[in-house]
Design a protein around this motif. Sequence first.
Motif, PDB file in Angstrom:
ATOM      1  N   ARG A 187      -9.293  20.417  49.076  1.00 37.07           N
ATOM      2  CA  ARG A 187     -10.167  19.503  48.342  1.00 37.07           C
ATOM      3  C   ARG A 187     -11.593  19.989  48.486  1.00 37.07           C
ATOM      4  N   PRO A 188     -12.315  20.153  47.384  1.00 34.79           N
ATOM      5  CA  PRO A 188     -13.713  20.584  47.498  1.00 34.79           C
ATOM      6  C   PRO A 188     -14.583  19.465  48.068  1.00 34.79           C
ATOM      7  N   PRO A 189     -15.688  19.805  48.714  1.00 34.70           N
ATOM      8  CA  PRO A 189     -16.580  18.766  49.244  1.00 34.70           C
ATOM      9  C   PRO A 189     -17.274  18.020  48.121  1.00 34.70           C
ATOM     10  N   GLY A 190     -17.675  16.803  48.410  1.00 35.63           N
ATOM     11  CA  GLY A 190     -18.409  16.018  47.428  1.00 35.63           C
ATOM     12  C   GLY A 190     -17.513  15.059  46.665  1.00 35.63           C
ATOM     13  N   PRO A 191     -18.101  14.302  45.730  1.00 35.86           N
ATOM     14  CA  PRO A 191     -17.337  13.319  44.965  1.00 35.86           C
ATOM     15  C   PRO A 191     -16.296  14.000  44.083  1.00 35.86           C
ATOM     16  N   ASP A 247     -21.810  17.903  38.045  1.00 34.49           N
ATOM     17  CA  ASP A 247     -21.538  18.469  39.376  1.00 34.49           C
ATOM     18  C   ASP A 247     -20.565  17.598  40.169  1.00 34.49           C
ATOM     19  N   ILE A 248     -19.695  16.923  39.442  1.00 31.29           N
ATOM     20  CA  ILE A 248     -18.630  16.133  40.068  1.00 31.29           C
ATOM     21  C   ILE A 248     -17.336  16.927  39.968  1.00 31.29           C
ATOM     22  N   ASN A 249     -16.636  17.050  41.073  1.00 33.48           N
ATOM     23  CA  ASN A 249     -15.362  17.763  41.057  1.00 33.48           C
ATOM     24  C   ASN A 249     -14.307  16.942  40.324  1.00 33.48           C
ATOM     25  N   VAL A 250     -13.404  17.643  39.665  1.00 32.04           N
ATOM     26  CA  VAL A 250     -12.333  16.979  38.924  1.00 32.04           C
ATOM     27  C   VAL A 250     -11.007  17.618  39.287  1.00 32.04           C
ATOM     28  N   LEU A 254     -21.469   8.376  41.542  1.00 37.57           N
ATOM     29  CA  LEU A 254     -20.947   9.684  41.950  1.00 37.57           C
ATOM     30  C   LEU A 254     -21.945  10.793  41.642  1.00 37.57           C
ATOM     31  N   ILE A 255     -22.709  10.621  40.570  1.00 40.02           N
ATOM     32  CA  ILE A 255     -23.763  11.590  40.252  1.00 40.02           C
ATOM     33  C   ILE A 255     -24.802  11.594  41.362  1.00 40.02           C
ATOM     34  N   VAL A 256     -25.203  10.401  41.792  1.00 39.39           N
ATOM     35  CA  VAL A 256     -26.178  10.292  42.883  1.00 39.39           C
ATOM     36  C   VAL A 256     -25.614  10.919  44.155  1.00 39.39           C
ATOM     37  N   LYS A 257     -24.368  10.618  44.460  1.00 41.58           N
ATOM     38  CA  LYS A 257     -23.736  11.166  45.656  1.00 41.58           C
ATOM     39  C   LYS A 257     -23.661  12.691  45.592  1.00 41.58           C
ATOM     40  N   ALA A 258     -23.345  13.231  44.417  1.00 36.11           N
ATOM     41  CA  ALA A 258     -23.264  14.685  44.266  1.00 36.11           C
ATOM     42  C   ALA A 258     -24.620  15.336  44.512  1.00 36.11           C
ATOM     43  N   ARG A 259     -25.681  14.702  44.015  1.00 37.53           N
ATOM     44  CA  ARG A 259     -27.031  15.260  44.204  1.00 37.53           C
ATOM     45  C   ARG A 259     -27.455  15.182  45.661  1.00 37.53           C
ATOM     46  N   LEU A 260     -27.122  14.076  46.322  1.00 37.68           N
ATOM     47  CA  LEU A 260     -27.460  13.949  47.742  1.00 37.68           C
ATOM     48  C   LEU A 260     -26.710  14.971  48.575  1.00 37.68           C
ATOM     49  N   ASP A 261     -25.431  15.177  48.251  1.00 35.08           N
ATOM     50  CA  ASP A 261     -24.637  16.168  48.989  1.00 35.08           C
ATOM     51  C   ASP A 261     -25.191  17.576  48.775  1.00 35.08           C
ATOM     52  N   GLU A 262     -25.612  17.847  47.540  1.00 33.11           N
ATOM     53  CA  GLU A 262     -26.165  19.164  47.254  1.00 33.11           C
ATOM     54  C   GLU A 262     -27.481  19.370  48.017  1.00 33.11           C
ATOM     55  N   GLY A 263     -28.299  18.313  48.068  1.00 31.52           N
ATOM     56  CA  GLY A 263     -29.566  18.422  48.807  1.00 31.52           C
ATOM     57  C   GLY A 263     -29.334  18.609  50.292  1.00 31.52           C
ATOM     58  N   ALA A 264     -28.296  17.953  50.825  1.00 31.24           N
ATOM     59  CA  ALA A 264     -28.017  18.081  52.249  1.00 31.24           C
ATOM     60  C   ALA A 264     -27.533  19.478  52.620  1.00 31.24           C
ATOM     61  N   ARG A 265     -26.879  20.148  51.662  1.00 35.00           N
ATOM     62  CA  ARG A 265     -26.343  21.501  51.937  1.00 35.00           C
ATOM     63  C   ARG A 265     -27.424  22.564  51.851  1.00 35.00           C
ATOM     64  N   ARG A 266     -28.569  22.245  51.240  1.00 33.96           N
ATOM     65  CA  ARG A 266     -29.620  23.253  51.082  1.00 33.96           C
ATOM     66  C   ARG A 266     -30.439  23.416  52.362  1.00 33.96           C
TER      67      ARG A 266
END
Length: 438
Positions: free
Chosen positions: A53-57, A83-86, A426-438
């Motif tokens: 399973r990929p990370p994130g929503p 940027d939401i996984n499907v 989920l869009i907000v969550k994806a952006r927060l996760d991306e920011g945390a990984r940077r």
Amino acid sequence: MSERWARAMLTAYRFAGAAAYPFVGGYIAWRTTRGKEERSRRRERYGFAVVKRPPGPLVWIHAASVGESYAVIPLVRRISGFDINVVFTTGTVTSAQIVQSRFDERVLHQYVPLDLKPAVSRFLDHWKPDLAIIAESEIWPMTILELGARRVPQVLVNGRLSDRSFEAWTKRAFLAEALFENLSHVVAQSEIDGERFRQLGARPVTVSGNLKVDTDPPAVNERELRLLRSQIGRRPTWAAISTHDGEEAIAIEVHRLLKRRYPDLLTIIVPRHPERTEGLLGAFSAAGLMVARHSLGEPVEPEVDILIGDTIGDMGLYLRVTEIAFVGRSLTAEGGQNPLEPAILETAILAGRNVQNFRDSYERLIERGGARLVADRDMLAGAVNFLLANEDKRHEMIAAALATVNEMRGALPATLKALEPYINPLIVKARLDEGARR
């Protein structure tokens, strides 16, 4: 009392499925021998995943087979574009091929797990979806209940209920309500479908129109198209597409009747299930007809009477070489097949009267003059003859069908609007996760 009965029946279904689980291997093996399952991916039907399973929503989107898959492809693209996984599940080999050919690694294809608790639980334990989107009429009790127990929002999109399905659910209204109360939202194809879902207890229900109208025209291999057009030349043609048992025989009779007037007539027959082609060859031979099979690369020479479209994913090719299309499952079977694709590809549309599954689309097409229903072989032959002989009337039908489709567009933005309360977090969550990984 009815509520207790519903819960008792669903509990019995759960235990029956759990008891049957160890014995379904034979069924899956049988389907594999008939080409209905991929041998190397059978374990996916039991909920086992071979990819992480990929990370994130993550959103789980399910479409049963080819038509439903095509319908939700634009929706999947929009969701994955945030940027939401499907994880996109289907139930047939053909639909799996379509999904895998159209998406990159952000959209992962899996076969849908069997509607048995061990399989569904294993699937959900691995993928942990934040949202489940189900296309059209895929109502699987165990899957719905397991998602509900995990508080995963479930949205039915492009929802429809055929006359037969609605009648069956109405007889078990208490059971329908126990299931549909787990749905967070139903986005129905038409007002009739929407009202039916409401009567069965679904809330809330909105109407979007048909997502199949908002799809792009099916792709085509341009080299193949040029070759086929050069082989056909100026011959008069008509097509019988998505045909079911008995309709190919009718198409043969129509061809023989019309050939008296059009000696160089070419009839294109596209069975709904191409694997039936071998069984149809005897009927063509008995009728003294020369056949070319597209799957074998056989050329459409001048003496060929019938071109059999026995390949998957080439409807765009077959419809681009004719201006008249009879849409099957409407004379010898019930329900009909989707007339929107032939309308998009600019053909005059004919069908039998049994088109209940696409009632709204046919009503609009007939009202505008883009489609005509026929009762039997003789009416079909007469309609094809009329359209072959009258170019102006044929082109009027084609223009009317295309105009109808253009008027019906808008289902995709309406569906996305209905999904906003579930997608935006989920869009907000994806952006927060991306920011945390940077």
